[in-house]
Each structure stands twice: as structure tokens, then as C-alpha cells.
Design an enzyme around this catalytic site. Structure first.
Site, PDB file in Angstrom:
ATOM      1  N   LYS A 106       0.881  -1.077  -0.189  1.00  0.00           N
ATOM      2  CA  LYS A 106       0.053   0.180  -0.038  1.00  0.00           C
ATOM      3  C   LYS A 106       0.806   1.314  -0.090  1.00  0.00           C
ATOM      4  O   LYS A 106       1.645   1.570   1.033  1.00  0.00           O
ATOM      5  CB  LYS A 106      -0.865  -0.126   1.114  1.00  0.00           C
ATOM      6  CG  LYS A 106      -1.829   1.170   1.246  1.00  0.00           C
ATOM      7  CD  LYS A 106      -2.728   0.948   2.359  1.00  0.00           C
ATOM      8  CE  LYS A 106      -3.747   2.126   2.457  1.00  0.00           C
ATOM      9  NZ  LYS A 106      -3.121   3.368   2.892  1.00  0.00           N
ATOM     10  N   GLY A 167      -8.067   9.841   9.242  1.00  0.00           N
ATOM     11  CA  GLY A 167      -8.341   9.836  10.567  1.00  0.00           C
ATOM     12  C   GLY A 167      -9.275  11.217  10.980  1.00  0.00           C
ATOM     13  O   GLY A 167      -9.764  11.335  12.317  1.00  0.00           O
ATOM     14  N   ASN A 216      -9.911   2.447   9.659  1.00  0.00           N
ATOM     15  CA  ASN A 216      -8.784   2.172  10.827  1.00  0.00           C
ATOM     16  C   ASN A 216      -9.217   3.108  12.039  1.00  0.00           C
ATOM     17  O   ASN A 216      -9.998   2.443  12.999  1.00  0.00           O
ATOM     18  CB  ASN A 216      -7.415   2.619  10.419  1.00  0.00           C
ATOM     19  CG  ASN A 216      -6.478   2.029  11.410  1.00  0.00           C
ATOM     20  OD1 ASN A 216      -5.242   2.136  11.230  1.00  0.00           O
ATOM     21  ND2 ASN A 216      -6.980   1.805  12.706  1.00  0.00           N
ATOM     22  N   THR A 217      -9.113   4.268  11.941  1.00  0.00           N
ATOM     23  CA  THR A 217      -9.536   5.173  13.119  1.00  0.00           C
ATOM     24  C   THR A 217     -10.809   4.953  13.796  1.00  0.00           C
ATOM     25  O   THR A 217     -11.022   4.884  14.947  1.00  0.00           O
ATOM     26  CB  THR A 217      -9.175   6.615  12.744  1.00  0.00           C
ATOM     27  OG1 THR A 217      -7.914   6.662  12.351  1.00  0.00           O
ATOM     28  CG2 THR A 217      -9.270   7.509  13.870  1.00  0.00           C
TER      29      THR A 217
END
Length: 273
Positions: A106, A167, A216-217
Site C-alpha cells: 500500500k 483519521g 482504521n481510526t
């Protein structure tokens, strides 16, 4: 998690691998490695990202973390998070290939410390170098159509445009551009990467025809990461099912679901009197 319940189709192709889940899960910021592992199990994710600069199997803490992840039987997608130059990203990619025994990478080349926006010029250059060296490059980029086309020309089969800043939990801030990407690049695998804050936003991305999302976050910092991971798993599946079923086109005016003229379809005893 019941995988049959979460996936609307048997499998799909992601960078040469056949998967069932369309949710890719990040591994940073979790309260503990154990909660991370439980959340991955709850979401049904089959691919997880790992930043080599933060978690290396060569150090003691990294080795424990790596053993936990490897025990889940998921595919590892190393990333070049934190890299700011072509040289640095290419170097990290080669280290990741040796350490994790995978050609997947990635690719991230950050151009701005405040927004973490990719340096798209450096990104395309690094992608070309790595694809020529045999990597399966999955670039984190903006929603810009021309940049996405350049990345595909450089050899990328998967392109990962952001929904919003990493995020930020702002969701899909430029839906029109994301829709344009999907329409103009019908053969490419497109993954919304970064900025999603709610399961409904993941579902929306899937309803636009995207092949998957990376989260993710929004999971890691939730009050209950395990339950949130499950919610995202269901949302991705629901959004994909909706897209595959054929969403109706929005209308400017009302359209009655029950006609006012003609005979109702039901029949009662009073009709015989």
C-alpha cells in the site's frame, strides 16, 4: 461473524486474491493487540494493513504483534505510511517484501504534514518504479481522476482514493468526484481509503459501486472497537448488496407506491355482496 451473512457474493478479486469480505482493516491505535485481533474477527476482514515503520517483526514488540496477526490467517498488506519521498517509499517497500513475504504494498507518499495529503507527483513516480520491480502497488491517493489514470498507466490495478483526510471521520467529502472515478474507471478496483467515520458512510461508498473500503481510526478509537468492527462489516455488505440489487434513481416529485385508480389487488367478502 457469519461470513455468508455478511457477503452478498461468493468472492471477488482483490489484487490477485479471491476474497469474501470487502472491508480492509487498519491495525493502528487499538487499545491492545488482543482487542485488535478480536475486532478483525468480528468484522470478517480478510486483509489488514501494517505499517513497517511502526511494527517490524524484527523487534521484540513487533514480533509478538506479528505472531498475533499471522495467527488470524489474514492477508497482510504492508504500507509505506510516514514516507515523504520516492526513495524512502521504495526502500520501505523492498524491506516489507522481504519481511512479510508479499509483493503487495500500500503505497503512501505524504506531501503535507497537516492534511496528510499525498504528494501525487511522487506517488506516480514511486508506483511506476515499484510495479516495474514486480510489486502489486495499491496507492493511497486523492479523488483526482487524472492522478488515478496516471497510477493505472503506471501499472496499478487497484487505486485507493481518500474519502476525507486520514483519521478525520469526515466521511465522503467529495461524492461527485468519487462517483466520477467509478464511472470513468469501470475496470479498475477502487477502494475508499481514509476519512470514514461511520458505518453508514462505508455503506454509502459501497452503494456508489466501490469495490471495498479501508477503515482504521473509526474502529480503533470507538468506545467498543469490537462491536464497531462488526457494524462496519455489516454496513459494507449491506451497501454492496444494495448496489448489486440496482438502486432506483432519485425523483424530483412524489410517486405513490399505491395507485389511486383501479381495483385494489386484495379481495374481501364484502366484494361479493
Amino acid at each position: 461473524m457469519n461470513m455468508d451473512k455478511h457477503t452478498p457474493e461468493d468472492s471477488w478479486d482483490f489484487a490477485g486474491k479471491k476474497l469474501k469480505s470487502r472491508l480492509i482493516q487498519g491495525t493502528a491505535q487499538y487499545p491492545s493487540p488482543e482487542i485488535l485481533c478480536e475486532s478483525i474477527h468480528a468484522s470478517g476482514a480478510e486483509v489488514v494493513t501494517i505499517a513497517l515503520r511502526r511494527q517490524s517483526p524484527r523487534d521484540k514488540a513487533g514480533a509478538r504483534f506479528w505472531d498475533l496477526i499471522r495467527g488470524l490467517g489474514v492477508h497482510i498488506l504492508p504500507n509505506t505510511a510516514g514516507c515523504r519521498t520516492v526513495k524512502e517509499a521504495v526502500t520501505i517497500a523492498h524491506m516489507a517484501r522481504d519481511l512479510f513475504d508479499t509483493s503487495w504494498i500500500k503505497l503512501e507518499v505524504i506531501g503535507d504534514d497537516y492534511t496528510l495529503q499525498p504528494d501525487t507527483t511522487a506517488l506516480v513516480e514511486a508506483a511506476r518504479i515499484l510495479t516495474e520491480d514486480g510489486f502489486e502497488v495499491l496507492p493511497y491517493t486523492t479523488e483526482d481522476l487524472i492522478v488515478a489514470q496516471r497510477l493505472i498507466d503506471a501499472g496499478c490495478r487497484v487505486v485507493m482514493p481518500w474519502g476525507a483526510y486520514i483519521g478525520s471521520a469526515q466521511g465522503l467529502t467529495n461524492k461527485f468526484a468519487l462517483m466520477t472515478l467509478r464511472k470513468r474507471l469501470p475496470e479498475a478496483t477502487l477502494i475508499v481509503d481514509a476519512g470514514l467515520g461511520k458505518p453508514s458512510e462505508a455503506a454509502h461508498a459501497m452503494e456508489l459501486g466501490y469495490d471495498g473500503v479501508l477503515v482504521n481510526t473509526a474502529i480503533a478509537l470507538a468506545r467498543d472497537p469490537i462491536r464497531m468492527a462488526s457494524a462496519f462489516g455489516y454496513a459494507v455488505s449491506a451497501g454492496r448488496s444494495g448496489y448489486e440489487s440496482g438502486l432506483i434513481t432519485p425523483r424530483e416529485m412524489a410517486s405513490p407506491s399505491t395507485p389511486t385508480l383501479g381495483q385494489p389487488f386484495w379481495h374481501t367478502d364484502m366484494d361479493d355482496e
